[in-house]
Design a protein around this motif. Structure first.
Motif, PDB file in Angstrom:
ATOM      1  N   VAL A 216      -6.053  -8.210  -0.117  1.00  0.00           N
ATOM      2  CA  VAL A 216      -5.735  -7.218  -1.144  1.00  0.00           C
ATOM      3  C   VAL A 216      -5.620  -7.930  -2.471  1.00  0.00           C
ATOM      4  CG1 VAL A 216      -4.055  -5.506  -1.932  1.00  0.00           C
ATOM      5  CG2 VAL A 216      -4.474  -5.783   0.505  1.00  0.00           C
ATOM      6  N   GLY A 217      -6.233  -7.389  -3.516  1.00  0.00           N
ATOM      7  CA  GLY A 217      -6.150  -7.992  -4.831  1.00  0.00           C
ATOM      8  C   GLY A 217      -5.832  -6.959  -5.884  1.00  0.00           C
ATOM      9  N   LEU A 218      -4.993  -7.327  -6.833  1.00  0.00           N
ATOM     10  CA  LEU A 218      -4.611  -6.446  -7.927  1.00  0.00           C
ATOM     11  C   LEU A 218      -5.447  -6.767  -9.141  1.00  0.00           C
ATOM     12  CD1 LEU A 218      -2.637  -4.357  -9.156  1.00  0.00           C
ATOM     13  CD2 LEU A 218      -1.144  -6.273  -9.710  1.00  0.00           C
ATOM     14  N   ASP A 219      -5.984  -5.742  -9.759  1.00  0.00           N
ATOM     15  CA  ASP A 219      -6.763  -5.913 -10.975  1.00  0.00           C
ATOM     16  C   ASP A 219      -5.928  -5.368 -12.130  1.00  0.00           C
ATOM     17  OD1 ASP A 219      -8.544  -6.000 -13.030  1.00  0.00           O
ATOM     18  OD2 ASP A 219     -10.148  -4.961 -11.974  1.00  0.00           O
ATOM     19  N   PRO A 220      -5.170  -6.234 -12.819  1.00  0.00           N
ATOM     20  CA  PRO A 220      -4.277  -5.754 -13.867  1.00  0.00           C
ATOM     21  C   PRO A 220      -5.003  -5.143 -15.055  1.00  0.00           C
ATOM     22  CG  PRO A 220      -4.311  -8.159 -13.827  1.00  0.00           C
ATOM     23  CD  PRO A 220      -5.134  -7.681 -12.660  1.00  0.00           C
ATOM     24  N   GLY A 221      -6.253  -5.485 -15.282  1.00  0.00           N
ATOM     25  CA  GLY A 221      -7.006  -4.951 -16.410  1.00  0.00           C
ATOM     26  C   GLY A 221      -7.233  -3.456 -16.303  1.00  0.00           C
ATOM     27  N   CYS A 222      -7.379  -2.936 -15.091  1.00  0.00           N
ATOM     28  CA  CYS A 222      -7.623  -1.504 -14.947  1.00  0.00           C
ATOM     29  C   CYS A 222      -6.637  -0.869 -13.961  1.00  0.00           C
ATOM     30  CB  CYS A 222      -9.065  -1.239 -14.506  1.00  0.00           C
ATOM     31  SG  CYS A 222      -9.471  -1.928 -12.915  1.00  0.00           S
ATOM     32  N   GLU A 223      -5.599  -1.601 -13.604  1.00  0.00           N
ATOM     33  CA  GLU A 223      -4.555  -1.099 -12.720  1.00  0.00           C
ATOM     34  C   GLU A 223      -5.130  -0.559 -11.415  1.00  0.00           C
ATOM     35  OE1 GLU A 223      -1.933   1.498 -14.801  1.00  0.00           O
ATOM     36  OE2 GLU A 223      -1.683   0.103 -16.445  1.00  0.00           O
ATOM     37  N   ALA A 224      -6.065  -1.290 -10.850  1.00  0.00           N
ATOM     38  CA  ALA A 224      -6.659  -0.930  -9.564  1.00  0.00           C
ATOM     39  C   ALA A 224      -6.383  -2.038  -8.563  1.00  0.00           C
ATOM     40  CB  ALA A 224      -8.160  -0.721  -9.706  1.00  0.00           C
ATOM     41  N   VAL A 225      -6.327  -1.650  -7.309  1.00  0.00           N
ATOM     42  CA  VAL A 225      -6.160  -2.608  -6.226  1.00  0.00           C
ATOM     43  C   VAL A 225      -7.418  -2.561  -5.378  1.00  0.00           C
ATOM     44  CG1 VAL A 225      -4.876  -3.092  -4.109  1.00  0.00           C
ATOM     45  CG2 VAL A 225      -3.645  -2.512  -6.169  1.00  0.00           C
TER      46      VAL A 225
ATOM     47  N   LEU B 259      -7.893  11.870  -3.064  1.00  0.00           N
ATOM     48  CA  LEU B 259      -6.653  11.645  -3.797  1.00  0.00           C
ATOM     49  C   LEU B 259      -5.513  11.510  -2.806  1.00  0.00           C
ATOM     50  CD1 LEU B 259      -7.065  14.282  -6.648  1.00  0.00           C
ATOM     51  CD2 LEU B 259      -7.693  11.849  -6.663  1.00  0.00           C
ATOM     52  N   TYR B 260      -4.640  10.539  -3.065  1.00  0.00           N
ATOM     53  CA  TYR B 260      -3.491  10.311  -2.193  1.00  0.00           C
ATOM     54  C   TYR B 260      -2.333   9.779  -3.029  1.00  0.00           C
ATOM     55  CZ  TYR B 260      -0.673   8.034   1.487  1.00  0.00           C
ATOM     56  OH  TYR B 260       0.350   7.616   2.314  1.00  0.00           O
ATOM     57  N   ASP B 261      -1.266  10.510  -3.053  1.00  0.00           N
ATOM     58  CA  ASP B 261      -0.027  10.124  -3.738  1.00  0.00           C
ATOM     59  C   ASP B 261      -0.268   9.687  -5.188  1.00  0.00           C
ATOM     60  OD1 ASP B 261       2.805   9.961  -3.545  1.00  0.00           O
ATOM     61  OD2 ASP B 261       2.643   7.776  -3.496  1.00  0.00           O
ATOM     62  N   GLY B 262      -1.032  10.483  -5.925  1.00  0.00           N
ATOM     63  CA  GLY B 262      -1.270  10.199  -7.335  1.00  0.00           C
ATOM     64  C   GLY B 262      -2.280   9.099  -7.595  1.00  0.00           C
TER      65      GLY B 262
ATOM     66  N   VAL C 283      -2.136   1.640  -1.924  1.00  0.00           N
ATOM     67  CA  VAL C 283      -1.436   2.707  -2.654  1.00  0.00           C
ATOM     68  C   VAL C 283       0.000   2.287  -2.930  1.00  0.00           C
ATOM     69  CG1 VAL C 283      -0.591   5.088  -2.523  1.00  0.00           C
ATOM     70  CG2 VAL C 283      -2.947   4.559  -1.859  1.00  0.00           C
ATOM     71  N   ALA C 284       0.650   1.655  -1.968  1.00  0.00           N
ATOM     72  CA  ALA C 284       2.020   1.177  -2.181  1.00  0.00           C
ATOM     73  C   ALA C 284       2.076   0.160  -3.321  1.00  0.00           C
ATOM     74  CB  ALA C 284       2.567   0.574  -0.888  1.00  0.00           C
ATOM     75  N   THR C 285       1.070  -0.693  -3.408  1.00  0.00           N
ATOM     76  CA  THR C 285       1.025  -1.686  -4.485  1.00  0.00           C
ATOM     77  C   THR C 285       0.837  -1.009  -5.838  1.00  0.00           C
ATOM     78  OG1 THR C 285       0.122  -3.367  -3.000  1.00  0.00           O
ATOM     79  CG2 THR C 285      -0.206  -3.714  -5.357  1.00  0.00           C
ATOM     80  N   VAL C 286      -0.111  -0.075  -5.915  1.00  0.00           N
ATOM     81  CA  VAL C 286      -0.391   0.610  -7.186  1.00  0.00           C
ATOM     82  C   VAL C 286       0.809   1.434  -7.645  1.00  0.00           C
ATOM     83  CG1 VAL C 286      -1.788   2.440  -8.235  1.00  0.00           C
ATOM     84  CG2 VAL C 286      -2.886   0.649  -6.914  1.00  0.00           C
ATOM     85  N   THR C 287       1.485   2.093  -6.721  1.00  0.00           N
ATOM     86  CA  THR C 287       2.614   2.959  -7.085  1.00  0.00           C
ATOM     87  C   THR C 287       3.943   2.215  -7.098  1.00  0.00           C
ATOM     88  OG1 THR C 287       2.924   3.670  -4.781  1.00  0.00           O
ATOM     89  CG2 THR C 287       1.472   5.026  -6.188  1.00  0.00           C
ATOM     90  N   ASP C 288       3.915   0.932  -6.748  1.00  0.00           N
ATOM     91  CA  ASP C 288       5.117   0.090  -6.717  1.00  0.00           C
ATOM     92  C   ASP C 288       6.200   0.700  -5.820  1.00  0.00           C
ATOM     93  OD1 ASP C 288       6.569  -2.198  -7.334  1.00  0.00           O
ATOM     94  OD2 ASP C 288       7.552  -1.253  -9.051  1.00  0.00           O
ATOM     95  N   ARG C 289       5.761   1.089  -4.617  1.00  0.00           N
ATOM     96  CA  ARG C 289       6.689   1.659  -3.642  1.00  0.00           C
ATOM     97  C   ARG C 289       6.484   0.989  -2.291  1.00  0.00           C
ATOM     98  NH1 ARG C 289       5.010   7.611  -4.217  1.00  0.00           N
ATOM     99  NH2 ARG C 289       6.282   7.930  -2.382  1.00  0.00           N
ATOM    100  N   ASP C 290       7.481   1.104  -1.449  1.00  0.00           N
ATOM    101  CA  ASP C 290       7.370   0.612  -0.081  1.00  0.00           C
ATOM    102  C   ASP C 290       6.456   1.546   0.709  1.00  0.00           C
ATOM    103  OD1 ASP C 290       8.665   0.567   2.922  1.00  0.00           O
ATOM    104  OD2 ASP C 290       8.802  -1.373   1.902  1.00  0.00           O
ATOM    105  N   ILE C 291       5.714   1.012   1.657  1.00  0.00           N
ATOM    106  CA  ILE C 291       4.795   1.861   2.418  1.00  0.00           C
ATOM    107  C   ILE C 291       5.529   2.954   3.194  1.00  0.00           C
ATOM    108  CG2 ILE C 291       2.969   0.143   2.578  1.00  0.00           C
ATOM    109  CD1 ILE C 291       3.797  -0.388   5.441  1.00  0.00           C
TER     110      ILE C 291
END
Length: 109
Positions: free
Chosen positions: A20-29, A88-91, A48-56
């Motif tokens: 899993v990799g985070l792309d901070p430039g476009c806020e995509a994982v 679409l899933y959880d925003g 999705v948990a990473t993008v929304t900063d929530r626990d799975i």
């Protein structure tokens, strides 16, 4: 074809037991999954948990928006032609490819 965001060279690799990799430039994982049926669902939920900063465990069930078994069958790597599924899933916009790629981007809120 689904609208996806490309991974930039400045992305950070995160480890959730998968790729899993985070792309901070476009806020995509960006995540990868293998042929294991559970790996598709796990890659989606962890991304999705990473993008929304929530626990799975705080996310709504994936089956509320898509049938996980049908999705797994659709994106099985054994397909003769590539398939891409978007939903679409959880925003978040979730793009899943039979090439083993998952891209998750937060929708503008």
């Amino acid at each position: 074809m689904c609208a996806t965001k490309k991974q930039s060279d400045s992305s950070t690799r995160l480890s959730f037991g998968g790729d899993v990799g985070l792309d901070p430039g476009c806020e995509a994982v960006h995540a990868r999954f293998d042929g294991d049926p559970n790996s598709v669902v796990l890659a989606i939920v962890e991304s999705v948990a990473t993008v929304t900063d929530r626990d799975i465990t705080a996310l709504p069930p994936l089956f509320d928006v898509i049938d996980p078994e049908a999705l797994t069958d659709l994106v099985a790597p054994s397909r003769k032609r590539p398939v891409e599924v978007c939903f679409l899933y959880d925003g978040c916009q979730v793009d899943v490819s039979s090439r083993g790629d998952v891209t998750v981007a937060a929708l503008d809120r």
